[in-house]
Design an enzyme around this catalytic site. Structure first.
Site, PDB file in Angstrom:
ATOM      1  N   ASN A 189      41.551  40.297  76.292  1.00 29.57           N
ATOM      2  CA  ASN A 189      41.862  41.289  75.246  1.00 29.57           C
ATOM      3  C   ASN A 189      40.357  41.666  74.791  1.00 29.57           C
ATOM      4  OD1 ASN A 189      42.144  42.471  72.967  1.00 29.57           O
ATOM      5  ND2 ASN A 189      43.039  40.691  71.826  1.00 29.57           N
ATOM      6  N   LYS A 208      37.603  38.881  74.988  1.00 32.71           N
ATOM      7  CA  LYS A 208      38.195  37.499  74.920  1.00 32.71           C
ATOM      8  C   LYS A 208      39.121  37.062  76.336  1.00 32.71           C
ATOM      9  CE  LYS A 208      40.533  36.982  70.757  1.00 32.71           C
ATOM     10  NZ  LYS A 208      41.796  36.549  69.920  1.00 32.71           N
ATOM     11  N   ARG A 233      45.337  43.443  77.700  1.00 32.96           N
ATOM     12  CA  ARG A 233      46.251  43.755  76.066  1.00 32.96           C
ATOM     13  C   ARG A 233      45.638  45.184  75.833  1.00 32.96           C
ATOM     14  NH1 ARG A 233      44.845  42.990  69.994  1.00 32.96           N
ATOM     15  NH2 ARG A 233      46.607  43.649  69.227  1.00 32.96           N
ATOM     16  N   HIS A 292      52.333  44.546  67.602  1.00 27.46           N
ATOM     17  CA  HIS A 292      52.666  43.263  67.914  1.00 27.46           C
ATOM     18  C   HIS A 292      53.625  42.997  68.818  1.00 27.46           C
ATOM     19  CE1 HIS A 292      50.983  42.367  63.692  1.00 27.46           C
ATOM     20  NE2 HIS A 292      49.945  41.773  64.519  1.00 27.46           N
ATOM     21  N   ARG A 335      44.804  30.325  53.519  1.00 24.07           N
ATOM     22  CA  ARG A 335      44.389  28.845  53.226  1.00 24.07           C
ATOM     23  C   ARG A 335      43.618  28.872  51.768  1.00 24.07           C
ATOM     24  NH1 ARG A 335      42.539  27.798  58.957  1.00 24.07           N
ATOM     25  NH2 ARG A 335      42.112  29.845  58.965  1.00 24.07           N
ATOM     26  N   GLY A 350      52.715  31.797  59.718  1.00 21.22           N
ATOM     27  CA  GLY A 350      54.103  31.616  60.001  1.00 21.22           C
ATOM     28  C   GLY A 350      53.908  30.070  60.374  1.00 21.22           C
ATOM     29  N   ASN A 379      51.730  27.954  60.573  1.00 20.18           N
ATOM     30  CA  ASN A 379      50.804  26.625  59.927  1.00 20.18           C
ATOM     31  C   ASN A 379      50.979  26.314  58.324  1.00 20.18           C
ATOM     32  OD1 ASN A 379      49.141  25.818  62.270  1.00 20.18           O
ATOM     33  ND2 ASN A 379      48.350  28.138  61.949  1.00 20.18           N
TER      34      ASN A 379
END
Ligand code: AMP
Length: 395
Positions: free
Chosen positions: A7, A14, A88, A177, A280, A328, A330
């Site tokens: 990516n 990455k 990607r 996505h 979080r 979703g 975690n």
């Protein structure tokens, strides 16, 4: 067979080296600040994480260093061991409905869509060219975020605007996505042993999109012409009234570019909570009674619930709902908030099954009208699997 899944961003790259068909991750890593000062790269292998600070003037140098590192660390013993590189690619317009082998001619065709994804596509193409230079004999494959969504019909992908906007300027819903939604659909279809499932796939991470899938075909998806549309996200607004831009441009004397940037980078959970784009942090603040954080969480859960209800109607009743990506997979709190807000569909959370992170699990009761599964996504694996398939066909 060893496949590299890549990516490439404008200043980052990455990678994951995957052994197929075993699906083992052999090594992974990140090259950062390519073309900038203090660039570095990190490689994870055998439980170790090694960071090297080194000049990375461009993507070709980064790819060369990556291959040298794989050889030096004896992760591979020769270049030929890498049997394919999967990339990607963010935007393939309506032209690319599946993954393709990348040649210079294909890259020119992909470059036509650079205007539709100016931050991503040119960087993706740069990454491919760097690999073509360093591994000229290895098959390069492009896997598009938009491809899975090309089954949408006009009724879903057109905006109710002058038709000319579509014909002349390609203004339509593309969706994003797609690689993740496709992976989720494949995983849940295999798990349930059916290929005719009606799935509502919720990818909720920093970005987020909901997709309605019928028998492997996307019927509708919440992102649109760009990834700004749809549900509320970490920093993106999701759907808003288009007139707000003109009004705000007049009132704030900010340019359209500045305002669009604010919709992309300063809205969503961050914009409403004023605290963070990370669920979080927002959750922690909400637990401490911060009213804006509580409001942000409530809005976030409601927008997702509303899309699920809309897609349940579109699919004439979904067989299964899936939750994936950072939030979703975690956040048990957000999972509960969303499921509580689709109780009218007969969805019932089993709280005793909801206390976990990052695993494939059913979280609803036996009498829930629609089962809800948490399914960890793996876009890198999906990219590698597509690459393997094309590599095998072209051996
Ligand atoms: P992604 O874009 O899929 O990498 O998702 C990133 C987002 O996932 C972060 O911004 C967090 O909001 C969320 N996230 C990751 N881990 C957790 C966790 N343990 N609890 C709640 N949210 C999490």
């Amino acid at each position: 067979m060893k496949i590299l899944s890549v990516n490439a961003g404008s200043s980052s790259l990455k990678f994951t080296l995957i052994e197929l068909p075993a699906k083992n991750v052999i090594a992974s890593g990140l090259f950062e600040k390519i073309g900038l000062a203090d660039s570095c790269y990190t490689i994870k292998y055998n439980g170790e994480k090694i960071t090297t600070n080194e000049a990375l003037p461009d993507h070709s140098v980064a790819v060369k260093k990556l291959i040298d590192a794989l050889l030096n660390m004896q992760i591979i013993s020769s270049l030929e061991e890498i049997e394919g590189v999967g990339h990607r690619m963010v935007h393939g317009g309506q032209e690319f409905s599946k993954s393709v082998i990348l040649t210079n001619e294909v890259l020119d065709r992909i470059a036509k869509y650079n205007e539709l994804a100016p931050l991503h596509n040119p960087a993706n193409i740069m990454g491919v060219k760097a690999f073509m230079k360093v591994l000229p004999n290895t098959i390069q494959v492009g896997v598009f975020d938009t491809a899975f969504h090309t089954t949408m019909k006009e009724t879903e992908f057109l905006y109710p605007v002058p038709y000319e906007w579509y014909e002349k300027y390609q203004v339509r819903k593309y969706g994003f996505h797609g690689t993740s939604h496709r992976y989720i659909n494949k995983t849940i279809s295999e798990l349930l042993g059916r290929n005719d499932l009606k799935v509502i796939s919720c990818h909720i991470g920093n970005g987020g999109s909901i997709t309605a899938i019928d028998s492997g075909n996307v019927v509708d998806t919440s992102m649109g012409f760009t990834p700004l549309a749809g549900i509320m996200m970490g920093t993106r607004s999701g759907d808003i009234d288009a007139s707000i831009l003109q009004y705000m441009a007049k009132k704030s004397s900010k340019s359209l570019d500045q305002l669009t940037n604010e919709l992309n980078k300063e809205s969503g959970l961050l914009g409403i909570s004023g605290i963070s784009s990370d669920s979080r942090d927002v959750e922690e603040a909400a637990n401490n009674g911060n009213e804006k954080a509580i409001l942000a969480q409530e809005m976030y859960a409601r927008k997702i619930a509303n899309y699920i209800a809309m897609y349940n109607n579109l699919l004439n009743g979904a067989d299964v709902i899936t939750l994936t990506a950072g939030v979703g997979e975690n956040s048990k709190t957000m999972r509960k908030m969303i499921l509580d807000r689709i109780a009218s569909l007969g969805v019932k959370l089993d709280e005793s099954k909801n206390d976990f992170r990052g695993e494939l699990r059913l979280i609803t009761t036996d009498d829930s009208k629609i089962p809800v599964y948490v399914v960890p996504t793996d876009e890198e694996l999906m990219i590698a699997m597509d690459t393997m398939e094309l590599a095998l066909q072209n051996r």
